[in-house]
Enzyme design. Structure first.
Site, PDB file in Angstrom:
ATOM      1  CB  CYS A 125      -5.101  -5.800 -22.008  1.00 42.12           C
ATOM      2  SG  CYS A 125      -5.590  -7.525 -21.901  1.00 42.12           S
TER       3      CYS A 125
ATOM      4  CD  GLU B  48      -5.290 -14.668 -20.243  1.00 39.71           C
ATOM      5  OE1 GLU B  48      -4.424 -13.944 -19.747  1.00 39.71           O
ATOM      6  OE2 GLU B  48      -6.416 -14.818 -19.725  1.00 39.71           O
TER       7      GLU B  48
ATOM      8  CG  ASP C 182      -1.572 -15.306 -17.931  1.00 39.63           C
ATOM      9  OD1 ASP C 182      -0.721 -15.811 -17.164  1.00 39.63           O
ATOM     10  OD2 ASP C 182      -2.611 -14.757 -17.524  1.00 39.63           O
TER      11      ASP C 182
ATOM     12  CG  HIS D 134      -2.131  -0.894   0.971  1.00 37.57           C
ATOM     13  ND1 HIS D 134      -2.878  -1.412   1.984  1.00 37.57           N
ATOM     14  CD2 HIS D 134      -2.677  -1.361  -0.166  1.00 37.57           C
ATOM     15  CE1 HIS D 134      -3.840  -2.163   1.475  1.00 37.57           C
ATOM     16  NE2 HIS D 134      -3.735  -2.146   0.173  1.00 37.57           N
TER      17      HIS D 134
HETATM   18  C1  PEP Z   1      -2.220 -10.925 -19.367  1.00 33.09           C
HETATM   19  O1  PEP Z   1      -2.185 -12.110 -19.036  1.00 33.09           O
HETATM   20  O2  PEP Z   1      -1.486 -10.426 -20.238  1.00 33.09           O
HETATM   21  C2  PEP Z   1      -3.165  -9.988 -18.720  1.00 33.09           C
HETATM   22  C3  PEP Z   1      -3.354  -8.788 -19.190  1.00 33.09           C
HETATM   23  O3  PEP Z   1      -3.820 -10.392 -17.629  1.00 33.09           O
HETATM   24  P1  PEP Z   1      -3.210 -10.614 -16.172  1.00 33.09           P
HETATM   25  O4  PEP Z   1      -1.891  -9.895 -16.127  1.00 33.09           O
HETATM   26  O5  PEP Z   1      -4.233 -10.054 -15.248  1.00 33.09           O
HETATM   27  O6  PEP Z   1      -3.077 -12.097 -16.094  1.00 33.09           O
HETATM   28 MG    MG Z   2      -3.742 -13.073 -17.888  1.00 31.83          MG
END
Ligand code: PEP
Ligand code: MG
Length: 570
Positions: free
Chosen positions: A501, A430, A454, A187
């Site tokens: 993402c 992913e 991932d 935090h």
């Molecule tokens: C990913 O796997 O790239 C992703 C965006 O999700 P997380 O990092 O939450 O697994």
């Molecule tokens: Mg992921």
């Protein structure tokens, strides 16, 4: 030079102020009048609640609602009847003083949380110790360290910063923070980032090497800390600081500009968030939407599942704040490295390959998945929400999720509840399996978002959190690059939007390749948006084709990385 974990970017130069929280000496005393001891405890509890409330309100106005939430978490602990009941019980049953009863009960909980191993539980342990000390200080009449009145140009040095200490910091006076304990997601690190104060945490044994007034130079970006450095080092870092601040300022000119390449290709530059409050930063940095809302954060840091109503409010808040811009909300992605104690998940032998994300949700339709999907559909009446399913490996999972969504839509129709009729349902690509059959998925998913965090892990068979094998964990590996290129091609062929993402979406070495492959949407932490806009608008996708072809011709990650570094001039 000392090395720690980088917690908040930027260079801090200033004089050390060591903030030592007074060590309270708690002794066990026998009390005969337990009723009046309970009254004494209750009064201290009331006072602690009041103090925390004031701190939270102050933090909310000075920094933000999200940061104040940490202290609201403390309020929840202080108001937990189980905790206070146990303390009262100990006073009555054992006939001991309040200070001692608090010490015993809170330590039991803190130790229990700490032994669970994961970072979130470590944080709860810190929170528990923080409220323990707060109550004891009230009882013993000990004043807290006054961080608010430190002189300008101070680098704050502490064993650990409790959220209540960090909350009092005035960013105008504190130029940096160094702590012995904590992690990137503790935090105090989150608060340091929110206050935009450079910070390095987890510097081993730092307090025994520094004294008040020492000159400190710290680099919050790479975790380096110097005590009384040579003038040359100080000068070098002074220049680095100026460059960092100048770059930040220069990037402001990209606010309000479209994200379009030199040859006229528009891409969407959107943000990853974990809580509705994160939208403030997205708007501040001019995000064009939300590319990933990690809903599991709504489920963390609490003792029971958020209700459908609570979830609805959270999703609605984001949809409304983004005002018609796309908001991609990912359904619950727990398991793997994200544990939620109250869900009753057993420890998997291989958590990343086990019972997680969509696998878990489809197995817990009634109590977990349906309430979330219902909340999402209801919130979709208030904005441009899209639903995203994580960790799919076969088409049946997407079909089952979509069937469930259709079922809930019917229920909502019957009840006369509004929702976005043509809501899009897409997937995170992913896993290696999803990538290999991306052409099949593209026929039934409304959009793709590539999760490189991932995808890299599953393609390279490398645990994303294991330092010993981290040399393999790079999206620039030829295998991962081929996978990404293939996914984008399949999505584009089918005419659906393909976004990304994972962290790679904001990696300056990856951006030229992703543009060349034809990625439509880049989703990243809000603070990376303006820099990425600057990079993207400087390229022409046509010119990048040759760069991508060359990058794809190499056999090793090292060669790709070297070539891309040379190309971007790093
Ligand atoms: C990913 O796997 O790239 C992703 C965006 O999700 P997380 O990092 O939450 O697994
Ligand atoms: Mg992921």
């Amino acid at each position: 030079m000392y090395k720690g974990t980088s917690a908040s970017a930027g260079i801090g130069i200033g004089k050390a102020a060591i903030v030592e929280d007074v060590q309270l000496v708690i002794t066990k005393e026998t009390v005969s009048d337990t009723a009046s001891e309970i009254a004494r405890f209750k009064a201290a509890l009331e006072q602690s609640i009041e103090d925390t409330r004031m701190l939270a309100a102050d933090l909310a106005t000075r920094v933000g609602e999200k940061e104040a939430e940490i202290l609201n978490g403390h309020l929840m602990l202080l108001s937990d009847p189980m905790l206070t009941g146990e303390i009262e019980n100990s006073i009555t049953k054992d006939g001991v003083n309040s200070e001692y009863a608090i010490e015993q009960v809170c330590n039991t909980y803190a130790d229990m949380f700490a032994s669970m191993g994961d970072e979130l539980m470590q944080q709860r342990a810190t929170d528990m110790r923080d409220i323990k000390t707060r109550m004891q200080k009230v009882l013993m009449g000990v004043a807290s360290v006054d961080i608010a009145s430190l002189p300008a140009g101070t680098v704050l040095v502490a064993k650990d910063l409790t959220p209540s200490m960090t909350a009092g910091i005035n960013p105008a006076n504190v130029t940096g923070i160094v702590t012995e304990l904590g992690g990137r997601t503790s935090h105090s690190a989150i608060l340091a980032r929110a206050l935009e104060i450079p910070a390095v945490v987890a510097v081993n044994d730092f307090l025994s090497h520094v004294k008040n007034g020492d000159e400190i130079v710290l680099d919050g970006s790479d975790g380096c800390v110097y005590v009384n450095p040579e003038p040359a080092v100080k000068e070098e870092y002074g220049k680095k600081r100026d460059a960092f601040l100048q770059e930040k300022k220069d990037l402001e000119q990209y606010i309000g500009k479209p994200t379009v390449t030199k040859d006229g290709v528009h891409v969407e530059l959107v943000a990853n968030i974990g809580k509705p409050e994160d939208v403030d930063k997205v708007l501040q940095y001019d995000g064009e939407g939300i590319g990933l809302f990690r809903t599991e954060f709504l489920f963390m840091d609490r003792t029971a599942m958020p209700t459908e109503e609570e979830q609805f409010e959270a999703y609605k808040k984001v949809a409304v704040a983004m005002n018609g811009k796309p908001v991609i909300i990912r359904t619950l992605d727990i398991g793997g490295d994200k544990e939620i104690p109250y869900m009753g998940l057993e420890k998997d032998e291989n958590p990343f390959l086990g019972y997680r994300a969509i696998r878990f949700c489809l197995d817990r339709k009634e109590d977990v998945y349906k309430p979330q999907l219902r909340a999402l559909l209801r919130a979709s009446a208030y904005g441009n929400i899209k639903i995203m399913v994580p960790l799919v490996t076969c088409i049946d999972e997407l079909r089952e999720a979509k069937a469930l969504i259709e079922e809930i839509k019917k229920e909502l129709d019957e009840a006369g509840i509004a929702y976005k009729k043509d809501i899009q349902v897409g997937i995170m690509v992913e896993t290696a399996a999803a990538s290999l059959i991306a052409d099949i998925f593209a026929k039934e998913a409304d959009f793709f978002s590539i999760g490189t965090n991932d995808l890299t892990q599953y393609t390279m068979s490398v645990d994303r959190g294991n330092d010993k094998v981290s040399y393999l964990y790079s999206p620039l590996n030829p295998a991962v690059l081929r996978s990404i290129k293939h996914i984008i091609a399949c999505g584009r062929e089918a005419g659906i939007m393909v976004g990304m993402c994972g962290e790679a979406a904001s990696d300056p070495l990856m951006i030229p390749l992703l543009l060349a492959f034809g990625l439509n949407e880049f989703s990243m932490s809000a603070s990376a948006i303006l820099k990425s806009r600057k990079l993207i608008t400087g390229y022409s996708t046509k010119e990048l084709q040759a760069v991508a072809d060359k990058a794809m011709s190499f056999a090793t990650e090292k060669e790709v990385a070297q070539f891309m570094r040379e190309f971007v001039g790093q």
